[in-house]
Write a protein that holds these residues in place. Sequence first.
Motif, short mmCIF file in Angstrom:
data_model
loop_
_atom_site.label_atom_id
_atom_site.label_comp_id
_atom_site.label_asym_id
_atom_site.label_seq_id
_atom_site.Cartn_x
_atom_site.Cartn_y
_atom_site.Cartn_z
N UNK A 151 0.73 -0.97 -0.02
CA UNK A 151 -0.07 0.02 -0.15
C UNK A 151 0.80 1.22 0.20
N UNK A 152 1.81 1.31 0.82
CA UNK A 152 2.90 2.40 0.86
C UNK A 152 3.47 2.71 -0.45
N UNK A 153 3.94 1.46 -1.11
CA UNK A 153 4.44 1.67 -2.60
C UNK A 153 3.66 2.03 -3.62
N UNK A 154 2.46 1.47 -3.49
CA UNK A 154 1.17 2.03 -4.16
C UNK A 154 0.79 3.38 -4.40
N UNK A 155 0.69 4.00 -2.78
CA UNK A 155 0.46 5.63 -2.92
C UNK A 155 1.83 6.27 -3.62
N UNK A 156 2.89 5.87 -3.38
CA UNK A 156 3.97 6.50 -3.87
C UNK A 156 3.99 6.64 -5.47
N UNK A 157 3.82 5.32 -5.95
CA UNK A 157 3.62 5.40 -7.46
C UNK A 157 2.50 6.15 -8.08
N UNK A 158 1.32 6.10 -7.35
CA UNK A 158 0.05 6.88 -7.91
C UNK A 158 0.40 8.45 -7.77
N UNK A 159 1.08 8.68 -6.66
CA UNK A 159 1.48 10.39 -6.59
C UNK A 159 2.38 10.75 -7.62
N UNK A 160 3.31 9.68 -7.96
CA UNK A 160 4.15 10.15 -9.23
C UNK A 160 3.46 10.28 -10.46
#
Length: 326
Positions: A151-160
């Motif tokens: 989930x943490x990684x997903x939020x990071x990529x979506x923000x990018x």
Amino acid sequence: MTLLLVQAIRATYAVLASIALIFELVPWTREAFVKYGKTRAAEQEDRDFVPKSPVVRAFQWFSTQTVPKNLFWHFYALGATICVLLMLDLSTWITDLTGTRDQQQPSSAWSASLEPMLRRLAKCGGFSMSWGNTTPILVASPHVATVLSLGMYSVHVILRLKEALYDQPATSARMHIGQYAVGIVYYIVTPFAVVVDGISSPGWSSPSIWPVAVGFTIYIYASVHQWRCHHILYQLRRRSLVKGSGYAIPAGDLFEYVVCPHFLCEILVYIAIWTASGFQATTLLWTIAWTAINLGITARETRKWYVETFDSKFPSNRRALVPYIF
């Protein structure tokens, strides 16, 4: 023993890191394949190399094949899509979010008819790479900490992805097609790197509260400062496009310490995810190593470009990636 899938992911990072280091050490490949954006444009104008051998000519031709740097959004879109699919896949697998493990097949009728893709992939790769050893390795059910890390990684990529599509101004900067291919491979592999240790027996245990708290603190700090630094760059770029004033030296936030603070924050995000997993996402250490090598090389070339372009105007105490160190 580890899943073949784990070993394949780690080997991918090792190969990418080796290629990056070799290309950085050789001047010609550094100019052709490593540099991109403003550093590539500035350096390519000075090259005057005409190869004679057909093989070298072909290699030279390949070195000139570039794509727009604006296509970075492809990486984030691909990574975000894989993250969402993996998250949905894990949701069909987990039968007890409190951490109890269940090695049996999923109990719901829908899950029974559609076994989680990640479980099937793990089973296909569930053999040791030891010489002559084909002993099956048990696949562990994912822990809630696995979902948290993903989930943490997903939020990071979506923000990018959001930044790349809506915030970043379009430019004429280009990157080598090989860099584009590396980016595609990286964003396919990394979502699996985040979770793959959690499904390799014996799986993950419940992390204590302090690594989760520390991981989230680092994650929030890195994400906020990366957003700030990106928008400083975006504002400078918009201003230069409007006024036709060219590049300027970024200032403010972590730019006061390093040339590429957004790269530093990227590395910190991965360290944060690893920490929040209770230091159990071992394969993510390979991700961190590759990211540090790749972004370290780019940061070094970027600082060199700033020094050559702005000369005495560039702050001599501003490092490339790590404050006061590198």
